[in-house]
Design a protein around this motif. Structure first.
Motif, mmCIF file in Angstrom:
data_model
loop_
_atom_site.group_PDB
_atom_site.id
_atom_site.type_symbol
_atom_site.label_atom_id
_atom_site.label_comp_id
_atom_site.label_asym_id
_atom_site.label_seq_id
_atom_site.Cartn_x
_atom_site.Cartn_y
_atom_site.Cartn_z
ATOM 1 N N ILE A 157 -9.498 84.050 43.775
ATOM 2 C CA ILE A 157 -9.100 82.869 42.999
ATOM 3 C C ILE A 157 -8.772 81.767 44.001
ATOM 4 C CG2 ILE A 157 -7.438 81.892 41.373
ATOM 5 C CD1 ILE A 157 -6.997 84.738 40.310
ATOM 6 N N THR A 158 -9.553 80.705 43.969
ATOM 7 C CA THR A 158 -9.358 79.581 44.887
ATOM 8 C C THR A 158 -8.949 78.348 44.089
ATOM 9 O OG1 THR A 158 -11.017 80.439 46.421
ATOM 10 C CG2 THR A 158 -10.426 78.114 46.630
ATOM 11 N N VAL A 174 -10.711 90.650 32.384
ATOM 12 C CA VAL A 174 -9.526 90.609 31.520
ATOM 13 C C VAL A 174 -8.341 90.025 32.287
ATOM 14 C CG1 VAL A 174 -7.850 92.028 30.279
ATOM 15 C CG2 VAL A 174 -10.295 92.520 30.068
ATOM 16 N N VAL A 175 -8.179 90.426 33.541
ATOM 17 C CA VAL A 175 -7.088 89.892 34.367
ATOM 18 C C VAL A 175 -7.281 88.398 34.589
ATOM 19 C CG1 VAL A 175 -5.998 89.987 36.645
ATOM 20 C CG2 VAL A 175 -6.670 92.105 35.484
ATOM 21 N N HIS A 176 -8.501 87.990 34.881
ATOM 22 C CA HIS A 176 -8.771 86.564 35.082
ATOM 23 C C HIS A 176 -8.464 85.764 33.808
ATOM 24 C CE1 HIS A 176 -11.604 86.867 38.824
ATOM 25 N NE2 HIS A 176 -10.486 87.535 38.968
ATOM 26 N N ASP A 177 -8.778 86.353 32.667
ATOM 27 C CA ASP A 177 -8.493 85.666 31.408
ATOM 28 C C ASP A 177 -6.983 85.498 31.197
ATOM 29 O OD1 ASP A 177 -11.181 85.493 30.889
ATOM 30 O OD2 ASP A 177 -11.247 87.281 29.615
ATOM 31 N N ARG A 178 -6.207 86.453 31.685
ATOM 32 C CA ARG A 178 -4.751 86.333 31.578
ATOM 33 C C ARG A 178 -4.214 85.224 32.480
ATOM 34 N NH1 ARG A 178 -3.354 92.771 32.305
ATOM 35 N NH2 ARG A 178 -4.170 93.490 30.286
ATOM 36 N N ILE A 228 -7.506 89.919 44.881
ATOM 37 C CA ILE A 228 -6.971 91.129 44.256
ATOM 38 C C ILE A 228 -7.970 92.256 44.482
ATOM 39 C CG2 ILE A 228 -6.039 92.169 42.155
ATOM 40 C CD1 ILE A 228 -5.828 89.342 40.980
ATOM 41 N N LEU A 229 -7.471 93.400 44.887
ATOM 42 C CA LEU A 229 -8.300 94.590 45.052
ATOM 43 C C LEU A 229 -7.955 95.559 43.922
ATOM 44 C CD1 LEU A 229 -9.047 96.423 48.389
ATOM 45 C CD2 LEU A 229 -8.592 97.697 46.306
ATOM 46 N N PHE A 230 -8.974 95.907 43.122
ATOM 47 C CA PHE A 230 -8.786 96.756 41.940
ATOM 48 C C PHE A 230 -9.427 98.124 42.177
ATOM 49 C CE2 PHE A 230 -9.041 92.364 40.517
ATOM 50 C CZ PHE A 230 -8.013 92.239 39.592
ATOM 51 N N LEU A 240 0.810 87.143 39.106
ATOM 52 C CA LEU A 240 -0.218 88.068 39.593
ATOM 53 C C LEU A 240 0.244 89.514 39.420
ATOM 54 C CD1 LEU A 240 -1.649 86.537 42.911
ATOM 55 C CD2 LEU A 240 -2.856 86.887 40.753
ATOM 56 N N HIS A 241 1.498 89.768 39.754
ATOM 57 C CA HIS A 241 2.033 91.122 39.592
ATOM 58 C C HIS A 241 2.102 91.512 38.115
ATOM 59 C CE1 HIS A 241 3.079 92.012 43.754
ATOM 60 N NE2 HIS A 241 3.564 90.791 43.874
ATOM 61 N N THR A 242 2.451 90.552 37.267
ATOM 62 C CA THR A 242 2.567 90.842 35.833
ATOM 63 C C THR A 242 1.205 91.123 35.207
ATOM 64 O OG1 THR A 242 4.522 89.417 35.686
ATOM 65 C CG2 THR A 242 3.383 89.939 33.624
ATOM 66 N N ALA A 243 0.187 90.392 35.648
ATOM 67 C CA ALA A 243 -1.138 90.500 35.028
ATOM 68 C C ALA A 243 -1.939 91.694 35.531
ATOM 69 C CB ALA A 243 -1.928 89.219 35.282
ATOM 70 N N THR A 244 -1.478 92.346 36.578
ATOM 71 C CA THR A 244 -2.242 93.447 37.169
ATOM 72 C C THR A 244 -1.424 94.732 37.158
ATOM 73 O OG1 THR A 244 -1.443 92.812 39.369
ATOM 74 C CG2 THR A 244 -3.559 91.911 38.672
ATOM 75 N N ARG A 245 -2.095 95.817 37.475
ATOM 76 C CA ARG A 245 -1.417 97.099 37.581
ATOM 77 C C ARG A 245 -0.692 97.210 38.921
ATOM 78 N NH1 ARG A 245 -6.770 100.579 36.956
ATOM 79 N NH2 ARG A 245 -7.181 99.126 38.674
ATOM 80 N N ARG A 246 0.234 98.146 38.989
ATOM 81 C CA ARG A 246 0.958 98.352 40.238
ATOM 82 C C ARG A 246 0.019 98.811 41.347
ATOM 83 N NH1 ARG A 246 6.374 101.827 39.975
ATOM 84 N NH2 ARG A 246 6.876 100.017 38.680
ATOM 85 N N THR A 247 -1.023 99.532 40.992
ATOM 86 C CA THR A 247 -1.966 100.031 41.998
ATOM 87 C C THR A 247 -2.940 98.961 42.476
ATOM 88 O OG1 THR A 247 -3.387 100.807 40.200
ATOM 89 C CG2 THR A 247 -1.856 102.401 41.180
ATOM 90 N N ASP A 248 -3.010 97.835 41.775
ATOM 91 C CA ASP A 248 -3.873 96.737 42.212
ATOM 92 C C ASP A 248 -3.177 95.982 43.344
ATOM 93 O OD1 ASP A 248 -5.607 97.443 40.163
ATOM 94 O OD2 ASP A 248 -4.681 96.047 38.745
#
Length: 278
Positions: A167-168, A227-231, A215-217, A195-203
């Protein structure tokens, strides 16, 4: 904790040896008739060994000694016993001292070079360990590079897939100038929290450049990344300033899936994108 390291003690010993050798050389020089030539030889040999190493110093030493041998054999005066002045105990002393001082100077060169290499290795290690962006406390570009490669190695061993997204934010370099330092820090804290809220802890979340986040998924499809980008989209398109006003922050987002089939090419492409963002 030792006050003196082994390298420090070695350096002190070598410098002391150089000083003692120089004093002995000077004494021999005063008692001989070598003159300016003898005064010039020692600095040339010592400086050469210190600058270029023992091999260079010894090469110059042997070359100069051969020159002196020929010179004194051809032009030096003969004493009462019929001996050339260079071929006596003083000449032997000069020869030994020059070779010894060349070796000692070369050892100083090696020691300093080894210490410099150790320092550079420690700096590189520290740079790798300090892998956090100080403004957001997200991992930085160096950690991103390490994690992307590690995840690729895991994929090769165990299979599966993973995704990476970028994301730039456009013209983010002017954000602080436009809104002030306080708003700038507020946004960074806000966006990193989101960013932390929109992703999983493992991301894994990163700030790899001033205006670029990544972000590394692990084990994530491109559809799930979207879906994360949409959030995150409304957070940037309708960002609320501390004043209560809304600002639209334009940005680019992209994502890449790494599979076993494309891992070699795709990881290189991802790292190239990250490198070009810096």
């Amino acid at each position: 904790m030792n006050r003196w390291s082994n390298e420090s003690l070695q350096l002190i010993g070598l410098i002391a040896s150089l000083l003692i050798g120089t004093i002995l050389y000077t004494i021999l020089l005063v008692e001989s008739d070598i003159g300016f030539l003898g005064l010039l030889i020692l600095p040339v040999i010592v400086v050469s060994s210190l600058a270029f190493g023992m091999r260079a110093g010894l090469t110059i030493s042997v070359t100069l000694l051969i020159f002196l041998f020929i010179y004194f054999l051809s032009f030096a005066p003969v004493n009462d016993q019929g001996e050339v002045q260079f071929f006596n105990w003083r000449g032997i002393g000069f020869t030994i001292l020059l070779l010894v001082l060349s070796v000692v100077s070369g050892l100083v060169h090696q020691l300093v070079k080894r210490v410099q290499q150790s320092r550079l290795a420690l700096e590189e290690r520290a740079r790798q360990l300090i892998a956090v962006d100080p403004e957001t406390w997200l991992d930085n570009a160096e950690r991103f590079r390490i994690d992307v490669i590690s995840e690729r190695d895991r994929l090769v061993r165990h299979g599966g897939a993973y995704s990476v997204s970028f994301i730039t934010i456009h013209e983010f370099s002017r954000f602080e100038e436009k809104y002030g330092r306080t708003e700038y820090e507020w946004f960074l804290n806000y966006f990193s929290d989101e960013l932390h809220t929109a992703t999983r802890r493992t991301d894994q979340k990163y700030r790899i450049a001033h205006d670029t986040f990544a972000i590394l998924f692990p084990y994530t499809s491109p559809e799930a990344v979207q879906v994360v980008h949409d959030r995150l989209r409304p957070l940037l398109e309708h960002y609320e300033l501390q004043s209560g006003e809304y600002e639209t922050l334009t940005y680019d987002d992209s994502s890449y899936e790494v599979t076993l089939e494309n891992a070699a090419v795709m990881v290189d492409a991802i790292l190239e994108i990250a490198s070009s963002s810096n």
